[in-house]
Design an enzyme around this catalytic site. Structure first.
Site, short mmCIF file in Angstrom:
data_model
loop_
_atom_site.label_atom_id
_atom_site.label_comp_id
_atom_site.label_asym_id
_atom_site.label_seq_id
_atom_site.Cartn_x
_atom_site.Cartn_y
_atom_site.Cartn_z
CE LYS A 101 -2.16 -4.19 3.55
NZ LYS A 101 -2.31 -5.04 2.31
CB SER B 5 -1.10 -0.08 0.86
OG SER B 5 -1.70 1.84 1.78
CE1 TYR C 101 -4.90 -2.61 4.49
CE2 TYR C 101 -3.45 -0.27 4.39
CZ TYR C 101 -4.40 -1.55 3.76
OH TYR C 101 -4.35 -1.79 2.14
#
Length: 277
Positions: free
Chosen positions: A165, A148, A161
């Protein structure tokens, strides 16, 4: 299910066999369709059984229920591909969740570990078992992992998150170092602002607008979240990037992170007035 239309139908993956985790919708489903359009046989691995079956049937592929946090589920998905077509050429580790939001001071560690089990461990499971059968097959292969823009630039996603990532980038680079001798390439794609179900849901929560649709999010990103003002992103932009990395067109690319962000993480356009005149 809406009709998906793509370009790049050039047979880039003719006869190749692929497994896509999180392939029932969004980026995964778009990639499955594009792979199929380019001649690949695709196994879709997901927990969304109804959606996954529809996508698989539409491309004459296979579907299997797969919780990527469970190593045995990922191993089974890969073994299904091998039993079906006798080989595995492409592994797209795409499954992921958004996880807990909010301040680091209030981070729920149980929720974070659930996210890590899916987003990070799931990718490790995919690389591990794809590499196993690719090494046995002695024909090389391409492993692609979804990271990401949040792994590159702070402030774009939740702490948990972001952690997961960025870790994916590290394990992709390290495994590229090991597996290259077997002709196996390991790369990442890092989307930004692509209106997947996950991102649309996040926008709805943050903005308090349950009526927001994918096209609304895409328009917002095109206006304010990209250097390419007015160019709205879509899941197909990512699917095309994955197709490239999966194909022999990218045969000398490994350990790379293909950032698909309209240039957002590369620079700031707020002072573009300096370029006038």
């Amino acid at each position: 299910m809406a009709t998906l239309k793509f370009s790049l139908q050039n047979g880039w993956l003719l006869g190749k066999v692929a497994v896509i985790t999180g392939g029932a919708r969004g980026i995964g489903a778009a990639t499955a369709k594009l792979f199929s359009d380019n001649g690949a046989h695709v196994v879709i691995a997901d927990i969304l059984d109804d959606l996954g079956t529809v996508v698989a049937d539409s491309i004459k592929g296979r579907y299997t229920h797969c919780d990527v946090s469970k190593e045995s589920d990922v191993e089974n998905a890969i073994d299904i591909a091998v039993k079906w077509k006798g080989r595995l050429d492409i592994m797209f580790n795409n499954a992921g969740i958004s996880g807990p939001e909010g301040s680091i001071t209030n981070l729920n560690m149980d929720q974070m570990m659930t996210l890590v089990a899916i987003n990070l461990n799931g990718v490790v499971h995919g690389i591990k078992h794809a590499a196993r059968v690719m090494i046995q097959g002695k024909k090389g292969g391409s492993i692609i992992c979804s990271s990401s823009s949040a792994a590159i630039m702070g402030g774009l996603a939740s702490h948990a998150y972001t952690l997961s990532k960025e870790a994916i980038l590290g394990v992709a680079r390290s495994t590229a170092c090991e597996l290259g001798v077997h002709g196996i390439r390991v790369n990442c794609v890092s989307p930004h602002g692509v209106p997947s179900e996950m991102l649309v849901g996040g926008f709805r929560r943050i903005l308090g607008r349950d009526d927001l649709q994918a096209e609304d999010v895409s328009r917002m990103v095109g206006e304010r979240g990209s250097l390419l003002r007015g160019r709205e992103p879509s899941v197909y932009d990512v699917a095309r990037g994955v197709l490239f990395l999966a194909s022999e067109e990218a045969g000398f690319i490994s350990g790379h992170n293909l950032v698909i962000d309209g240039g957002y993480t590369s620079g700031c356009s707020q002072m573009s007035f300096m370029y006038q005149g």
